[in-house]
Design a protein around this motif. Structure first.
Motif, short mmCIF file in Angstrom:
data_model
loop_
_atom_site.label_atom_id
_atom_site.label_comp_id
_atom_site.label_asym_id
_atom_site.label_seq_id
_atom_site.Cartn_x
_atom_site.Cartn_y
_atom_site.Cartn_z
N GLY A 10 0.85 -1.18 0.00
CA GLY A 10 0.00 0.00 0.00
C GLY A 10 0.88 1.23 0.00
O GLY A 10 1.99 1.21 0.55
N ALA A 11 0.39 2.26 -0.63
CA ALA A 11 1.13 3.52 -0.64
C ALA A 11 1.10 4.13 0.77
O ALA A 11 0.26 3.76 1.60
CB ALA A 11 0.50 4.48 -1.65
N PRO A 12 2.02 5.04 1.05
CA PRO A 12 2.02 5.69 2.36
C PRO A 12 0.63 6.26 2.70
O PRO A 12 -0.05 6.81 1.83
CB PRO A 12 3.05 6.81 2.19
CG PRO A 12 4.02 6.26 1.18
CD PRO A 12 3.14 5.51 0.21
N GLY A 13 0.25 6.06 3.95
CA GLY A 13 -1.05 6.55 4.41
C GLY A 13 -2.16 5.54 4.32
O GLY A 13 -3.29 5.81 4.72
N SER A 14 -1.86 4.35 3.81
CA SER A 14 -2.91 3.33 3.65
C SER A 14 -3.21 2.60 4.96
O SER A 14 -4.25 1.96 5.08
CB SER A 14 -2.53 2.33 2.56
OG SER A 14 -1.36 1.63 2.91
N GLY A 15 -2.30 2.65 5.92
CA GLY A 15 -2.53 2.01 7.21
C GLY A 15 -1.67 0.79 7.49
O GLY A 15 -1.91 0.07 8.46
N LYS A 16 -0.63 0.55 6.69
CA LYS A 16 0.20 -0.64 6.87
C LYS A 16 0.84 -0.72 8.25
O LYS A 16 0.71 -1.74 8.93
CB LYS A 16 1.30 -0.70 5.79
CG LYS A 16 0.80 -0.82 4.39
CD LYS A 16 1.92 -0.85 3.38
CE LYS A 16 2.89 0.30 3.47
NZ LYS A 16 2.35 1.63 3.20
N SER A 17 1.52 0.31 8.65
CA SER A 17 2.21 0.29 9.95
C SER A 17 1.23 0.22 11.10
O SER A 17 1.44 -0.52 12.06
CB SER A 17 3.10 1.53 10.10
OG SER A 17 4.12 1.51 9.14
N THR A 18 0.15 0.95 11.00
CA THR A 18 -0.85 0.96 12.06
C THR A 18 -1.45 -0.42 12.25
O THR A 18 -1.55 -0.93 13.37
CB THR A 18 -1.96 1.99 11.75
OG1 THR A 18 -1.36 3.27 11.64
CG2 THR A 18 -3.02 2.00 12.82
N VAL A 19 -1.84 -1.05 11.16
CA VAL A 19 -2.51 -2.35 11.28
C VAL A 19 -1.53 -3.47 11.63
O VAL A 19 -1.91 -4.43 12.31
CB VAL A 19 -3.34 -2.68 10.02
CG1 VAL A 19 -2.46 -3.14 8.88
CG2 VAL A 19 -4.39 -3.73 10.33
N VAL A 113 -8.70 10.90 2.21
CA VAL A 113 -8.30 10.35 3.51
C VAL A 113 -6.78 10.19 3.56
O VAL A 113 -6.14 10.56 4.55
CB VAL A 113 -9.02 9.02 3.79
CG1 VAL A 113 -8.41 8.30 4.99
CG2 VAL A 113 -10.51 9.26 4.00
N ARG A 114 -6.20 9.67 2.49
CA ARG A 114 -4.73 9.50 2.45
C ARG A 114 -4.04 10.85 2.63
O ARG A 114 -3.10 10.98 3.42
CB ARG A 114 -4.30 8.87 1.13
CG ARG A 114 -2.79 8.61 1.05
CD ARG A 114 -2.36 8.04 -0.29
NE ARG A 114 -3.22 7.00 -0.78
CZ ARG A 114 -3.16 5.71 -0.39
NH1 ARG A 114 -2.25 5.34 0.47
NH2 ARG A 114 -4.00 4.85 -0.89
N THR A 115 -4.52 11.86 1.92
CA THR A 115 -3.93 13.19 2.04
C THR A 115 -4.00 13.69 3.47
O THR A 115 -3.00 14.19 4.01
CB THR A 115 -4.63 14.17 1.07
OG1 THR A 115 -4.45 13.70 -0.27
CG2 THR A 115 -4.06 15.57 1.20
N GLY A 116 -5.15 13.52 4.11
CA GLY A 116 -5.29 13.94 5.51
C GLY A 116 -4.34 13.21 6.43
O GLY A 116 -3.73 13.82 7.32
N ARG A 117 -4.20 11.91 6.23
CA ARG A 117 -3.28 11.12 7.06
C ARG A 117 -1.84 11.60 6.89
O ARG A 117 -1.08 11.66 7.87
CB ARG A 117 -3.39 9.63 6.71
CG ARG A 117 -4.71 8.99 7.12
CD ARG A 117 -4.81 7.57 6.61
NE ARG A 117 -6.08 6.95 6.98
CZ ARG A 117 -6.47 5.74 6.58
NH1 ARG A 117 -5.69 5.02 5.79
NH2 ARG A 117 -7.63 5.25 6.97
N LEU A 118 -1.47 11.92 5.67
CA LEU A 118 -0.09 12.35 5.41
C LEU A 118 0.15 13.78 5.90
O LEU A 118 1.26 14.09 6.35
CB LEU A 118 0.24 12.19 3.93
CG LEU A 118 0.19 10.73 3.43
CD1 LEU A 118 0.43 10.67 1.92
CD2 LEU A 118 1.15 9.84 4.18
N THR A 148 -9.23 0.83 3.55
CA THR A 148 -9.06 1.28 4.93
C THR A 148 -9.68 2.65 5.18
O THR A 148 -9.51 3.21 6.27
CB THR A 148 -7.56 1.33 5.31
OG1 THR A 148 -6.91 2.35 4.54
CG2 THR A 148 -6.88 -0.01 5.06
N THR A 149 -10.39 3.19 4.20
CA THR A 149 -10.93 4.54 4.31
C THR A 149 -11.75 4.73 5.57
O THR A 149 -11.56 5.69 6.32
CB THR A 149 -11.78 4.89 3.07
OG1 THR A 149 -10.96 4.78 1.91
CG2 THR A 149 -12.35 6.30 3.16
#
Length: 167
Positions: A10-19, A113-118, A148-149
């Motif tokens: 997943g691109a940055p902001g998709s939730g990989k590290s969090t999940v 959502v990705r933009t907001g996370r980043l 993951t939105t």
């Protein structure tokens, strides 16, 4: 005996590290090991005396390090699930012959959502634009995906558990 390698991309902001952190309890009760590519990035950057995140000269050697680790864990009877932003093209320089197959799952979210996370991470417009382009590239690969939105990290973790148990 060869084993599968499972990659959650997943691109940055998709939730990989969090999940990936949400999966630690499940990992304690299973043969699965969940590893995030960022796990050793700071130490590897210090060793390389250059940023693993931004210096393209470090990317192949960093991948080599990871594939040695993934192979070693697999040889020790673990089923590895690796969280990284890579594509099949990105890992072409690696020796994947040890694995019987590589299965891919895409974590994705809508671009707003990705933009907001980043932005919350303090990323600048250029890095955000690059991440949005990476997300589009990954979508075009046609992998199975989890959106993951609107899902909580716990819900995304449950979807990943279903995927690893069925694959």
């Amino acid at each position: 005996m060869k084993k599968k390698l499972r990659i959650v991309t997943g691109a940055p902001g998709s939730g990989k590290s969090t999940v990936s952190n949400e999966l630690l309890e499940y990992a304690q009760q299973s043969i699965f090991v969940f590893l995030d590519i960022d796990l050793i990035a700071e130490s590897a950057s210090k060793l390389a005396k250059s940023s693993i995140y931004t210096d393209p000269d470090t990317w192949v050697p960093y991948g080599n390090l990871w594939f040695d680790l993934l192979k070693s864990l697999t040889e020790n009877g673990k089923s590895v699930v690796w969280f990284c932003p890579n594509t099949p093209e990105d890992i072409q320089s690696q020796d994947t012959s040890f694995f019987s197959s590589i299965e891919w799952l895409l974590l994705d979210c809508d671009d707003i959502v990705r933009t907001g996370r980043l932005i919350e991470r303090g990323w600048d417009d250029e890095k955000i634009t690059e991440s949005l382009e990476d997300a589009q590239e990954l979508r075009e690969l046609g992998f199975s995906s989890v959106d993951t939105t609107t899902l909580t990290p716990v819900s995304v973790a449950k979807e990943i558990v279903k995927w690893v148990e069925c694959s």
